[in-house]
Design a protein around this motif. Structure first.
Motif, short mmCIF file in Angstrom:
data_model
loop_
_atom_site.label_atom_id
_atom_site.label_comp_id
_atom_site.label_asym_id
_atom_site.label_seq_id
_atom_site.Cartn_x
_atom_site.Cartn_y
_atom_site.Cartn_z
N ALA A 75 16.29 4.40 0.36
CA ALA A 75 16.24 3.05 -0.21
C ALA A 75 17.67 2.51 -0.32
O ALA A 75 18.61 3.24 -0.64
CB ALA A 75 15.59 3.09 -1.59
N ARG A 76 17.83 1.24 -0.04
CA ARG A 76 19.16 0.62 -0.14
C ARG A 76 19.61 0.56 -1.60
O ARG A 76 20.76 0.79 -1.91
CB ARG A 76 19.15 -0.77 0.47
N VAL A 77 18.67 0.21 -2.48
CA VAL A 77 18.93 0.17 -3.91
C VAL A 77 17.82 0.95 -4.59
O VAL A 77 16.63 0.69 -4.33
CB VAL A 77 18.94 -1.29 -4.44
N ASP A 103 11.51 -3.49 2.16
CA ASP A 103 12.48 -3.02 3.14
C ASP A 103 12.41 -1.50 3.28
O ASP A 103 12.39 -0.98 4.38
CB ASP A 103 13.89 -3.46 2.71
N TYR A 104 12.35 -0.81 2.16
CA TYR A 104 12.29 0.65 2.20
C TYR A 104 10.97 1.13 2.82
O TYR A 104 10.95 2.06 3.62
CB TYR A 104 12.47 1.24 0.80
N LEU A 121 13.75 -9.74 -5.81
CA LEU A 121 14.72 -8.82 -5.18
C LEU A 121 14.17 -7.39 -5.15
O LEU A 121 14.33 -6.68 -4.16
CB LEU A 121 16.05 -8.84 -5.93
N ASN A 168 13.36 -5.19 -1.84
CA ASN A 168 13.91 -3.85 -1.68
C ASN A 168 12.81 -2.84 -1.39
O ASN A 168 12.95 -1.99 -0.50
CB ASN A 168 14.69 -3.45 -2.94
#
Length: 155
Positions: A129-131, A116-117, A109, A113
């Motif tokens: 960043a999403r998380v 993705d970022y 995960l 993440n």
């Protein structure tokens, strides 16, 4: 029961690895020639590389998946916090295998993440960043502590 849980983790982790590969391959052509390869604690890129570095996280995730898969198939080779005896062997192996599959899930995960970022920042420098990456560290720490406490209880 534990084999069902372990199988679910194996499938879920494999799906995360596959998703990371598919996501990267699908977006690769849209990436600029230079992409961020490292971020500081504030989420700002402080190192850049060629766009082929977009495959670093998928390759690393596949390697981790294979490594963790084989380690959990041979738990007797592991390093345990307590002596393994005939009495506690089954429970200690169960705790270790569960911890490794859970940690792999958290690490995958985290890789997803980061990927993705990296991709979103490459396409739009205003992305966030999403998380936050530091959010994963307490989960990993608490998981390891829970496993050590469980191993102590069932020693």
């Amino acid at each position: 029961m534990e084999t069902v849980i372990f199988t679910v983790f194996d499938i879920l982790n494999l799906l995360l690895v596959l998703f990371l590969w598919i996501y990267t391959v699908r977006i690769y052509k849209k990436l600029p020639e230079k992409i961020p390869t490292h971020f500081d604690l504030e989420g700002k890129p402080d190192n850049f590389g060629k766009k082929k570095f977009a495959f670093f996280m998928p390759v690393l995730s596949a390697l981790f998946y294979v490594l963790f898969f084989f380690i959990t198939k041979h738990p007797e080779t592991g390093n345990f916090p307590f002596e393994i005896t005939e009495v506690n062997q089954e429970m200690q192996f169960l705790i270790m295998i569960f911890l490794l599959k859970w940690l792999l899930f958290l690490v995958l995960l985290m890789f997803l993440n980061i990927q993705d970022y990296t991709i979103r920042y490459s396409l739009n420098s205003n992305s966030k960043a999403r998380v936050h990456i530091l959010l994963f560290i307490p989960f990993i720490f608490i998981s390891v502590m829970a496993a050590i406490i469980s191993a102590y209880i069932y020693r």
